[in-house]
Design a protein around this motif. Structure first.
Motif, mmCIF file in Angstrom:
data_model
loop_
_atom_site.group_PDB
_atom_site.id
_atom_site.type_symbol
_atom_site.label_atom_id
_atom_site.label_comp_id
_atom_site.label_asym_id
_atom_site.label_seq_id
_atom_site.Cartn_x
_atom_site.Cartn_y
_atom_site.Cartn_z
ATOM 1 N N GLU A 172 0.829 -1.196 0.000
ATOM 2 C CA GLU A 172 0.000 0.000 0.000
ATOM 3 C C GLU A 172 0.871 1.256 0.000
ATOM 4 N N ILE A 173 0.538 2.193 -0.895
ATOM 5 C CA ILE A 173 1.235 3.474 -0.995
ATOM 6 C C ILE A 173 0.236 4.584 -0.687
ATOM 7 N N PRO A 174 0.472 5.370 0.339
ATOM 8 C CA PRO A 174 -0.477 6.428 0.715
ATOM 9 C C PRO A 174 -0.397 7.635 -0.208
ATOM 10 N N GLN A 175 -0.595 7.386 -1.489
ATOM 11 C CA GLN A 175 -0.530 8.423 -2.509
ATOM 12 C C GLN A 175 -1.463 8.021 -3.647
ATOM 13 N N PHE A 176 -1.669 8.964 -4.611
ATOM 14 C CA PHE A 176 -2.434 8.608 -5.804
ATOM 15 C C PHE A 176 -1.502 8.301 -6.977
ATOM 16 N N PHE A 177 -0.172 8.263 -6.687
ATOM 17 C CA PHE A 177 0.809 7.881 -7.698
ATOM 18 C C PHE A 177 1.991 7.241 -6.981
ATOM 19 N N CYS A 178 2.905 6.650 -7.741
ATOM 20 C CA CYS A 178 4.068 5.972 -7.161
ATOM 21 C C CYS A 178 5.156 6.997 -6.861
ATOM 22 N N GLU A 179 5.124 7.550 -5.685
ATOM 23 C CA GLU A 179 6.112 8.533 -5.251
ATOM 24 C C GLU A 179 7.335 7.800 -4.731
ATOM 25 N N LEU A 180 8.516 8.266 -5.129
ATOM 26 C CA LEU A 180 9.764 7.554 -4.861
ATOM 27 C C LEU A 180 9.946 7.198 -3.391
ATOM 28 N N ASN A 181 9.809 8.168 -2.517
ATOM 29 C CA ASN A 181 10.056 7.924 -1.100
ATOM 30 C C ASN A 181 9.111 6.881 -0.528
ATOM 31 N N GLN A 182 7.836 6.937 -0.959
ATOM 32 C CA GLN A 182 6.849 5.966 -0.476
ATOM 33 C C GLN A 182 7.155 4.567 -0.990
ATOM 34 N N VAL A 183 7.593 4.464 -2.246
ATOM 35 C CA VAL A 183 7.925 3.161 -2.822
ATOM 36 C C VAL A 183 9.131 2.557 -2.114
ATOM 37 N N VAL A 184 10.162 3.370 -1.896
ATOM 38 C CA VAL A 184 11.381 2.881 -1.257
ATOM 39 C C VAL A 184 11.100 2.353 0.147
ATOM 40 N N HIS A 185 10.250 3.062 0.886
ATOM 41 C CA HIS A 185 9.994 2.651 2.269
ATOM 42 C C HIS A 185 8.881 1.609 2.378
ATOM 43 N N SER A 186 8.435 1.081 1.242
ATOM 44 C CA SER A 186 7.504 -0.046 1.254
ATOM 45 C C SER A 186 8.222 -1.367 1.031
ATOM 46 N N THR A 187 9.531 -1.309 0.874
ATOM 47 C CA THR A 187 10.294 -2.498 0.532
ATOM 48 C C THR A 187 10.610 -3.342 1.766
ATOM 49 N N CYS A 188 10.980 -4.576 1.508
ATOM 50 C CA CYS A 188 11.435 -5.485 2.566
ATOM 51 C C CYS A 188 12.957 -5.480 2.673
ATOM 52 N N SER A 189 13.642 -4.702 1.817
ATOM 53 C CA SER A 189 15.104 -4.697 1.771
ATOM 54 C C SER A 189 15.673 -3.524 2.566
ATOM 55 N N ASP A 190 16.989 -3.524 2.711
ATOM 56 C CA ASP A 190 17.688 -2.412 3.341
ATOM 57 C C ASP A 190 17.696 -1.230 2.385
ATOM 58 N N THR A 191 17.281 -0.061 2.862
ATOM 59 C CA THR A 191 17.140 1.117 1.990
ATOM 60 C C THR A 191 18.195 2.183 2.266
ATOM 61 N N PHE A 192 19.281 1.810 2.944
ATOM 62 C CA PHE A 192 20.303 2.810 3.303
ATOM 63 C C PHE A 192 20.860 3.508 2.058
ATOM 64 N N LEU A 193 21.221 2.734 1.034
ATOM 65 C CA LEU A 193 21.799 3.318 -0.174
ATOM 66 C C LEU A 193 20.788 4.202 -0.891
ATOM 67 N N ASN A 194 19.533 3.741 -0.964
ATOM 68 C CA ASN A 194 18.489 4.538 -1.611
ATOM 69 C C ASN A 194 18.278 5.862 -0.887
ATOM 70 N N ASP A 195 18.212 5.805 0.446
ATOM 71 C CA ASP A 195 18.019 7.026 1.227
ATOM 72 C C ASP A 195 19.203 7.973 1.086
ATOM 73 N N LEU A 196 20.407 7.414 1.054
ATOM 74 C CA LEU A 196 21.610 8.233 0.918
ATOM 75 C C LEU A 196 21.614 8.977 -0.414
ATOM 76 N N VAL A 197 21.343 8.241 -1.500
ATOM 77 C CA VAL A 197 21.314 8.853 -2.833
ATOM 78 C C VAL A 197 20.176 9.859 -2.934
ATOM 79 N N LEU A 198 19.037 9.529 -2.333
ATOM 80 C CA LEU A 198 17.886 10.434 -2.367
ATOM 81 C C LEU A 198 18.203 11.753 -1.684
ATOM 82 N N ASN A 199 18.867 11.695 -0.538
ATOM 83 C CA ASN A 199 19.210 12.918 0.194
ATOM 84 C C ASN A 199 20.279 13.733 -0.531
#
Length: 317
Positions: free
Chosen positions: A173-200
């Motif tokens: 579930e994504i609390p948006q009406f579109f696939c927003e990057l931050n919401q998609v990344v934090h819906s994963t079952c994987s480690d998101t450290f690299l994604n968050d680092l690049v995003l910031n």
């Protein structure tokens, strides 16, 4: 079951605004109207610039590109939402979500960069008027737009490839009406450290950089205008960048407001509603800001409408 084997089966659910069936026709009509106004308004701007030789200048070349990007930006999210409302479904496929996310990042970045390029154009026009035609030659302003496209494509591709390495469970579930990057990344079952680092890092460089360039340009512009002795000259100089400054304020004001609102009230309805401001409302208002505040645009739009329909001339006066 292990989530790592589910990536190819993943289906995202876009929660959108409300689950109340009674509100769905109202939401559908409202967003369909805004989408049609956005497309029609921005296409009119593009056609008016193409049809009027007086508007074949760097400023209006950048404006036509901004209008094209706004049409694409809105078309990335709204049509899918309208289809979901009509089919009474909140689902979007994994491939569809990543595709939507890629183009959303691409066109959002282009909006950001084009506003910075337009600020530079106004800086040169007001601070270096005698050298404007030499500096802003056709080769340079085409190159500036190409650089905006290249950086935006690489930026969107980088985030998309980083998301591809993540593993997802099904029916996320994504609390948006579109696939927003931050919401998609934090819906994963994987480690998101690299994604968050690049995003910031990307947020600081690719969002803060253009904003800093715009701020510096307008600091120099205001200093130059302040140095003009006559009040008439000051008004004329400021009027050439008033429309662009209004759009910059609207774009960054709504973007910042989205994230402040989302942090204060992280429910799906409030997050989605806040996002509407910069994903739908801002692209819809841009053509009105430029056409209502710019005499050259009003003349070109009038000429375009009269050319299409001679009977309009009497109504336009």
């Amino acid at each position: 079951m292990e989530p790592g084997n589910k990536t190819h089966l993943a289906e995202f659910l876009l929660l959108g605004f409300s689950e109340d069936p009674a509100l769905q026709p109202l939401i559908f009509g409202l967003f369909l109207s805004m989408y049609l106004v956005t497309v029609a308004g921005n296409l009119l701007i593009i056609l008016a610039i193409l049809s009027d030789p007086h508007l074949h200048t760097p400023m209006y070349f950048f404006l036509s590109n901004l209008s094209l990007v706004d049409v694409c930006f809105t078309s990335t999210t709204v049509p899918k939402m309208l289809v979901n409302i009509q089919t009474q479904s909140k689902a979007i496929t994994y491939a569809g979500c990543l595709t939507q996310m890629f183009f959303f990042i691409l066109f959002a970045g282009l909006d950001d960069f084009l506003l910075a390029v337009m600020a530079y154009d106004r800086f040169v026009a007001i601070c270096c008027p005698l050298h404007y035609r030499v500096i802003m030659n056709p080769r340079l302003f085409v190159q500036l737009v190409l650089v905006c496209w290249v950086i935006s494509v690489l930026h969107a591709l980088l985030h998309s490839l980083l998301v591809l390495r993540l593993s997802f469970c099904t029916h996320l579930e994504i609390p948006q009406f579109f696939c927003e990057l931050n919401q998609v990344v934090h819906s994963t079952c994987s480690d998101t450290f690299l994604n968050d680092l690049v995003l910031n890092i990307a947020a600081v460089l690719l969002a803060g950089g253009p904003l800093a360039g715009i701020s510096y340009s307008y600091f120099k512009i205001i200093s130059s205008i302040h140095a003009i002795s006559s009040s008439q000259g000051k008004c004329k100089a400021f009027s050439t960048c008033a429309s662009h400054l209004s759009i910059v304020s609207l774009f960054y004001g709504t973007s910042i407001g989205v994230y402040l609102s989302a942090g204060a009230a992280p429910s799906s309805a409030s997050t989605a509603t806040a996002s509407v401001m910069y994903t739908v409302v801002t692209p819809m208002l841009n053509p009105f800001i430029y056409s209502l505040r710019n005499t050259d645009m009003k003349r070109a739009l009038k000429g375009l409408l009269v050319h299409e329909d001679p009977t309009v001339e009497q109504r336009l006066g």
